[in-house]
Motif scaffolding. Sequence first.
Motif: not given
Length: 270
Positions: A219-232
Motif C-alpha cells: 500500500r501507499r503507506d508502506e515502504a520497502l527499504v533495500f541496500k544495493v551497495y555497501d562498502s563494508e
Amino acid sequence: MNHNVTVNIPYTIDTGEKLVNETFGPNNIRRRKTGSHELMKVEVRDGRLLADRLSLEQQGFVFVEHKTKVADFFDAEQLNSVYYPEVDELIKNASGASRVAIFDHTLRSGDESEREAKLIREPVLSAHNDYTEWSGPNRVREFLPAEAEELLARRFAIIQVWRAINQPIQRNPLAVADAKSIALEDLMVAERRYPHRVGQTYRLKYNPNHRWFYFPEMRRDEALVFKVYDSEKDGRARFTPHTSFEDPNSPPDAPPRQSIEVRAFAFFTP
C-alpha cells in the motif's frame, strides 16, 4: 495467510556477450539492452510473514509502515519539498546512517499510455542490482565531487526506498533476493549508458540457492527499504538484487502498477 508464489524470474544467461543497458533521455523513455534472458521457476516467499525479523545488514532489506504527506507523486515540487525529507529520515532510522544524500528517483507505471504522457519508465522484468563494486563509489564522485575522497575513506551504502504511489500493488510486484543467498560469481557487470555518463549495474545469473521475497499488495503507506551497495566487506549484506515479476494471483482487472523508488547515499560515522 501465506501468499508464497511460484513464478518465473527473468535471469541473464552468461553467453560472454558484452552486457549494455542504454537510456536515451532526458524526456525520452526509449531504452536499449543487450544480453539474453531465461525465465527460471522459483518460489517467491511472502515477506510479510517475517517482516519483524528482517534487517538491512543480514537480508539487505526491511519492510516498514511509512506514512507520507505527499498528495501527488507526479508533482516534482512535492517530491523535493515533502517526500525527500521523509525518505531521508526513514533511511537514517533504518540504517543508522549519520548523513543521507538523496540523488535520484524513478517513477514507474505499467500503463504504456501513462508512461508516454508523463515520460516515466516501465517496471523492470530482469533480476539486477543497481550498483557494482566500481559504480557505487563512482556515483559518489559524480554527485559529491568536492567531498568524495573524504566520504569514501569511511563506510557508506546506497539504499533505495520503493513504494506504491496510488493504489495497492496488484500487478508486477517487486521481488527482492536475500543478499546472503547471492554469491559474487552470480553477479555479471552490465555497462549502463546515459547521454552524458557511463555507469555499471549487475545482472543476475541463475543459482538455485537464491531466496526471493515479496510483499503482497503493498500500500501507499508502506515502504520497502533495500541496500544495493555497501562498502563494508565484513560479511554483512552488500548487494540486494531485485526484479518485477508476473504475479499469478493478480486479478484480471488489476490496475497497472504505479511505483516510485528513491536512491540515496547513506554515510556512517566511525
